[in-house]
Scaffold this motif. Sequence first.
Motif, PDB file in Angstrom:
ATOM      1  N   LEU A  53       0.824  -1.212   0.000  1.00 54.40           N
ATOM      2  CA  LEU A  53       0.000   0.000   0.000  1.00 54.40           C
ATOM      3  C   LEU A  53       0.858   1.260   0.000  1.00 54.40           C
ATOM      4  CD1 LEU A  53      -2.815  -1.054   2.489  1.00 54.40           C
ATOM      5  CD2 LEU A  53      -2.923  -0.940   0.001  1.00 54.40           C
ATOM      6  N   GLY A  54       1.964   1.213   0.725  1.00 53.78           N
ATOM      7  CA  GLY A  54       2.864   2.367   0.748  1.00 53.78           C
ATOM      8  C   GLY A  54       3.457   2.646  -0.617  1.00 53.78           C
ATOM      9  N   SER A  55       3.846   1.590  -1.324  1.00 51.94           N
ATOM     10  CA  SER A  55       4.398   1.791  -2.670  1.00 51.94           C
ATOM     11  C   SER A  55       3.345   2.349  -3.617  1.00 51.94           C
ATOM     12  CB  SER A  55       4.978   0.492  -3.216  1.00 51.94           C
ATOM     13  OG  SER A  55       3.948  -0.449  -3.449  1.00 51.94           O
ATOM     14  N   GLN A  56       2.109   1.910  -3.473  1.00 50.55           N
ATOM     15  CA  GLN A  56       1.036   2.446  -4.313  1.00 50.55           C
ATOM     16  C   GLN A  56       0.816   3.928  -4.035  1.00 50.55           C
ATOM     17  OE1 GLN A  56      -0.626   1.012  -6.818  1.00 50.55           O
ATOM     18  NE2 GLN A  56       0.725  -0.732  -6.556  1.00 50.55           N
ATOM     19  N   ILE A  57       0.892   4.310  -2.777  1.00 49.33           N
ATOM     20  CA  ILE A  57       0.719   5.721  -2.414  1.00 49.33           C
ATOM     21  C   ILE A  57       1.856   6.553  -2.994  1.00 49.33           C
ATOM     22  CG2 ILE A  57       0.770   7.341  -0.464  1.00 49.33           C
ATOM     23  CD1 ILE A  57      -0.811   5.208   1.117  1.00 49.33           C
ATOM     24  N   VAL A  58       3.087   6.039  -2.901  1.00 47.53           N
ATOM     25  CA  VAL A  58       4.239   6.771  -3.439  1.00 47.53           C
ATOM     26  C   VAL A  58       4.118   6.911  -4.952  1.00 47.53           C
ATOM     27  CG1 VAL A  58       6.735   6.618  -3.802  1.00 47.53           C
ATOM     28  CG2 VAL A  58       5.784   6.183  -1.544  1.00 47.53           C
ATOM     29  N   LYS A  59       3.737   5.839  -5.632  1.00 50.96           N
ATOM     30  CA  LYS A  59       3.569   5.898  -7.095  1.00 50.96           C
ATOM     31  C   LYS A  59       2.484   6.899  -7.475  1.00 50.96           C
ATOM     32  CE  LYS A  59       5.019   1.193  -8.195  1.00 50.96           C
ATOM     33  NZ  LYS A  59       4.581  -0.122  -8.681  1.00 50.96           N
ATOM     34  N   ALA A  60       1.375   6.879  -6.748  1.00 50.99           N
ATOM     35  CA  ALA A  60       0.285   7.812  -7.046  1.00 50.99           C
ATOM     36  C   ALA A  60       0.733   9.251  -6.816  1.00 50.99           C
ATOM     37  CB  ALA A  60      -0.928   7.492  -6.175  1.00 50.99           C
ATOM     38  N   MET A  62       3.832  10.406  -7.043  1.00 51.29           N
ATOM     39  CA  MET A  62       4.760  10.766  -8.117  1.00 51.29           C
ATOM     40  C   MET A  62       4.006  11.064  -9.409  1.00 51.29           C
ATOM     41  SD  MET A  62       7.873   8.099  -7.317  1.00 51.29           S
ATOM     42  CE  MET A  62       8.529   8.257  -8.949  1.00 51.29           C
ATOM     43  N   THR A  63       3.019  10.267  -9.715  1.00 52.08           N
ATOM     44  CA  THR A  63       2.213  10.494 -10.915  1.00 52.08           C
ATOM     45  C   THR A  63       1.479  11.825 -10.821  1.00 52.08           C
ATOM     46  OG1 THR A  63       1.910   8.116 -11.146  1.00 52.08           O
ATOM     47  CG2 THR A  63       0.392   9.524 -12.362  1.00 52.08           C
ATOM     48  N   TYR A  64       0.936  12.109  -9.656  1.00 51.53           N
ATOM     49  CA  TYR A  64       0.224  13.366  -9.445  1.00 51.53           C
ATOM     50  C   TYR A  64       1.146  14.558  -9.624  1.00 51.53           C
ATOM     51  CZ  TYR A  64      -2.355  17.054  -7.049  1.00 51.53           C
ATOM     52  OH  TYR A  64      -2.961  18.232  -6.742  1.00 51.53           O
ATOM     53  N   SER A  65       2.349  14.492  -9.050  1.00 57.66           N
ATOM     54  CA  SER A  65       3.269  15.629  -9.160  1.00 57.66           C
ATOM     55  C   SER A  65       3.744  15.820 -10.598  1.00 57.66           C
ATOM     56  CB  SER A  65       4.457  15.456  -8.213  1.00 57.66           C
ATOM     57  OG  SER A  65       5.224  14.336  -8.587  1.00 57.66           O
ATOM     58  N   SER A  66       4.016  14.724 -11.308  1.00 58.40           N
ATOM     59  CA  SER A  66       4.435  14.867 -12.708  1.00 58.40           C
ATOM     60  C   SER A  66       3.296  15.416 -13.568  1.00 58.40           C
ATOM     61  CB  SER A  66       4.926  13.539 -13.266  1.00 58.40           C
ATOM     62  OG  SER A  66       3.866  12.618 -13.360  1.00 58.40           O
ATOM     63  N   THR A  67       2.071  15.023 -13.270  1.00 53.69           N
ATOM     64  CA  THR A  67       0.925  15.547 -13.993  1.00 53.69           C
ATOM     65  C   THR A  67       0.756  17.042 -13.722  1.00 53.69           C
ATOM     66  OG1 THR A  67      -0.159  13.404 -13.826  1.00 53.69           O
ATOM     67  CG2 THR A  67      -1.544  15.274 -14.399  1.00 53.69           C
TER      68      THR A  67
END
Length: 130
Positions: A53-60, A62-67
């Motif tokens: 779950l932590g990795s999913q939160i980190v990926k989300a 990162m995706t949000y910041s790049s977007t």
Amino acid sequence: MEVHKLANSNVSVLEPKSKKTSMQPGRSKYERKIHKHRLVAIGIVFAIVLLGLGSQIVKANMTYSSTQQSITVNKKKLSKQKAAQSDLKIEINQLQDTNYLKKYVREKYMYSKPGELVYNLPDSVNEIQK
């Protein structure tokens, strides 16, 4: 529960079954071992779920910041394009005027009227000194 009759009496007494003292330490050791293994297994499963779950939160994140970054870059590009479009619309309107068109062609393409002399002068003082 065991029922014991008292000597020379009709009264019976209920007493709990006595556990054998020789088996209790071994059995409690076994139970402790089992409980320890269960706690370790539950801890490992909890850690795996937490990491997933932590990795999913980190990926989300990162995706949000790049977007968000791409949105800001695209907004800047859009504002530049809108400014260029408005400048081009103004230029189109000015090119409809024949006097402006003649002046533009003379300056841009170095055309002259018949009998007219054209002199090229430097734009700034620095070019004269060179």
